[in-house]
Scaffold this motif. Structure first.
Motif, short mmCIF file in Angstrom:
data_model
loop_
_atom_site.label_atom_id
_atom_site.label_comp_id
_atom_site.label_asym_id
_atom_site.label_seq_id
_atom_site.Cartn_x
_atom_site.Cartn_y
_atom_site.Cartn_z
N SER A 6 -47.85 -11.89 46.59
CA SER A 6 -47.50 -13.13 47.29
C SER A 6 -46.82 -12.75 48.61
O SER A 6 -45.76 -12.13 48.61
N VAL A 7 -47.46 -13.10 49.71
CA VAL A 7 -46.87 -12.90 51.03
C VAL A 7 -46.26 -14.23 51.47
O VAL A 7 -46.94 -15.26 51.46
N ILE A 8 -45.00 -14.19 51.87
CA ILE A 8 -44.27 -15.40 52.23
C ILE A 8 -43.81 -15.29 53.68
O ILE A 8 -43.18 -14.30 54.06
N THR A 9 -44.14 -16.29 54.48
CA THR A 9 -43.73 -16.33 55.88
C THR A 9 -42.83 -17.54 56.10
O THR A 9 -43.19 -18.67 55.75
N ILE A 10 -41.66 -17.28 56.68
CA ILE A 10 -40.72 -18.32 57.06
C ILE A 10 -40.78 -18.50 58.57
O ILE A 10 -40.75 -17.51 59.32
N VAL A 11 -40.84 -19.76 59.02
CA VAL A 11 -40.96 -20.00 60.46
C VAL A 11 -40.29 -21.31 60.83
O VAL A 11 -40.28 -22.27 60.06
N TYR A 12 -39.72 -21.33 62.04
CA TYR A 12 -39.22 -22.58 62.62
C TYR A 12 -39.30 -22.47 64.14
O TYR A 12 -38.70 -21.57 64.74
N ASN A 13 -40.08 -23.36 64.73
CA ASN A 13 -40.22 -23.42 66.19
C ASN A 13 -40.44 -22.05 66.82
O ASN A 13 -39.69 -21.60 67.68
N ASN A 14 -41.52 -21.40 66.40
CA ASN A 14 -41.85 -20.07 66.94
C ASN A 14 -43.34 -20.01 67.26
O ASN A 14 -44.05 -19.13 66.79
N GLN A 78 -42.34 -20.80 45.01
CA GLN A 78 -43.77 -21.10 45.02
C GLN A 78 -44.63 -19.89 44.63
O GLN A 78 -45.80 -20.05 44.29
N ALA A 79 -44.06 -18.70 44.69
CA ALA A 79 -44.84 -17.47 44.49
C ALA A 79 -45.28 -17.31 43.05
O ALA A 79 -44.51 -17.57 42.11
N THR A 80 -46.52 -16.85 42.87
CA THR A 80 -47.04 -16.58 41.52
C THR A 80 -47.54 -15.14 41.38
O THR A 80 -48.01 -14.75 40.30
N GLY A 81 -47.47 -14.34 42.45
CA GLY A 81 -48.00 -12.97 42.41
C GLY A 81 -47.15 -12.02 41.60
O GLY A 81 -45.99 -12.31 41.27
N ASP A 82 -47.72 -10.87 41.29
CA ASP A 82 -46.97 -9.82 40.60
C ASP A 82 -45.88 -9.25 41.49
O ASP A 82 -44.82 -8.84 41.00
N TYR A 83 -46.14 -9.22 42.79
CA TYR A 83 -45.19 -8.70 43.78
C TYR A 83 -44.99 -9.73 44.88
O TYR A 83 -45.86 -10.59 45.12
N VAL A 84 -43.85 -9.62 45.56
CA VAL A 84 -43.58 -10.50 46.70
C VAL A 84 -43.26 -9.66 47.92
O VAL A 84 -42.65 -8.59 47.83
N LEU A 85 -43.69 -10.17 49.08
CA LEU A 85 -43.42 -9.54 50.37
C LEU A 85 -43.08 -10.64 51.36
O LEU A 85 -43.86 -11.59 51.51
N PHE A 86 -41.94 -10.52 52.03
CA PHE A 86 -41.57 -11.47 53.07
C PHE A 86 -41.99 -10.91 54.42
O PHE A 86 -41.54 -9.83 54.82
N MET A 87 -42.85 -11.64 55.10
CA MET A 87 -43.32 -11.25 56.42
C MET A 87 -43.08 -12.46 57.33
O MET A 87 -43.94 -13.31 57.50
N ASN A 88 -41.87 -12.52 57.88
CA ASN A 88 -41.47 -13.72 58.60
C ASN A 88 -42.04 -13.77 60.00
O ASN A 88 -42.54 -12.79 60.54
N SER A 89 -41.98 -14.93 60.60
CA SER A 89 -42.63 -15.19 61.88
C SER A 89 -42.21 -14.19 62.95
O SER A 89 -41.02 -13.99 63.19
N LYS A 195 -44.47 -4.08 61.02
CA LYS A 195 -44.00 -4.13 62.40
C LYS A 195 -42.90 -5.19 62.47
O LYS A 195 -43.10 -6.31 62.01
N TYR A 196 -41.78 -4.80 63.05
CA TYR A 196 -40.60 -5.66 63.07
C TYR A 196 -40.31 -6.11 64.50
O TYR A 196 -40.14 -5.28 65.40
N LEU A 197 -40.25 -7.43 64.71
CA LEU A 197 -39.95 -7.98 66.02
C LEU A 197 -38.44 -7.91 66.26
O LEU A 197 -37.66 -8.52 65.52
N VAL A 198 -38.04 -7.17 67.27
CA VAL A 198 -36.61 -6.99 67.54
C VAL A 198 -36.02 -8.26 68.13
O VAL A 198 -36.72 -9.09 68.71
N GLY A 199 -34.69 -8.40 67.94
CA GLY A 199 -33.98 -9.51 68.56
C GLY A 199 -33.90 -10.75 67.70
O GLY A 199 -33.83 -11.87 68.22
N GLY A 200 -33.86 -10.61 66.37
CA GLY A 200 -33.76 -11.75 65.47
C GLY A 200 -32.36 -12.34 65.46
O GLY A 200 -31.46 -11.95 66.20
N MET A 201 -32.16 -13.29 64.52
CA MET A 201 -30.88 -14.00 64.46
C MET A 201 -29.72 -13.08 64.15
O MET A 201 -28.61 -13.26 64.65
N SER A 202 -29.94 -12.04 63.33
CA SER A 202 -28.86 -11.12 63.00
C SER A 202 -28.38 -10.35 64.23
O SER A 202 -27.24 -9.91 64.29
#
Length: 249
Positions: A6-14, A78-89, A195-202
């Motif tokens: 299960s690949v999960i993407t979180i996004v808001y105004n991007n 919502q995920a039903t997969g054996d594994y989960v991966l977060f790949m955010n916007s 690949k990680y987009l630099v400059g996130g909220m953290s």
């Protein structure tokens, strides 16, 4: 039987970055995947971009949330997969064969992980992430910092719990450590996986992020050891920037 992911993407105004993320997921050669997108009721055209790829998306939620980790919890439910991966916007799975290669590296691991490449707003490479992924990973491996990025770790869903919403910027560290403490078989895939987009909220709220990390590491490693570890982190960070400055001179 091949594991499902299960690949999960979180996004808001991007709207400027979401398509790169989606394409990195839907172009995977690995067939046993489900894709979940949680949108925080975007108003900038993000949702219209997402809808262009609707046939590849198994579940789409678009509604206001209480922050990034609340949204991630929605995706996790919502995920039903054996594994989960977060790949955010803005972030990307490294290449089209990545997921296939991850699961080909070993069978039935509790956690798979790999290396991360940093990218800028244009998707251009900025080189390997400063923290190199450890050769072997346990829950103790984060004592000198988060050595595996959130985008580069595949966790068996049965080991996961909801993100702790007390942390606004660093709940991913706590979430990974909770899973790692329960894991008995963790596999280093010895490849770039994200690949990680630099400059996130953290980065934008860096001081708050550091305070949360200190609280989390104290919980897992103890106060005095954590103070010592942070002293070592500070030394290595100063040395890294000194060398980096000399290289650029």
């Amino acid at each position: 039987m091949a594991p499902t992911l299960s690949v999960i993407t979180i996004v808001y105004n991007n709207v400027q970055d979401i398509e790169r993320t989606i394409l990195s997921v839907v172009k995977q050669s690995y067939p046993h995947m489900e894709y979940i997108i949680v949108d925080g009721a975007s108003t900038d055209g993000t949702l219209q971009v997402i809808e262009r790829y609707q046939k590849y998306i198994h579940r789409l939620i678009s509604e206001p949330d209480k922050g990034i980790y609340d949204a991630m919890n929605k995706g996790l439910r919502q995920a039903t997969g054996d594994y989960v991966l977060f790949m955010n916007s803005g972030d990307e799975i490294y290449a089209a064969e990545t997921v296939k290669n991850v699961f080909s590296s070993a069978s039935n691991a509790d956690i798979y992980y790999g290396e991360t490449e940093m990218i800028d707003q244009d998707g251009k490479s900025l080189g390997r992430r400063r923290h190199r992924a450890p050769k072997a990973f346990t829950w103790k491996s984060f004592k000198y910092g988060m050595s595996i990025s959130h985008q580069a770790i595949y966790i068996k869903r049965s080991l996961t719990v909801p993100y702790d919403l007390r942390y606004q910027l660093s709940a991913d560290i706590d979430w990974i450590l909770k899973a790692a403490k329960k894991a008995s078989y963790i596999v280093n895939t010895h490849q770039y996986v994200a690949k990680y987009l630099v400059g996130g909220m953290s980065k934008k709220r860096h001081w708050q992020s550091l305070k949360e990390r200190f609280q989390i590491f104290t919980k897992y490693y103890g106060f005095l050891p954590n103070v010592l570890h942070h002293g070592i982190i500070a030394f290595h960070l100063a040395w890294y920037y000194l060398l980096h400055r000399r290289t650029n001179d």
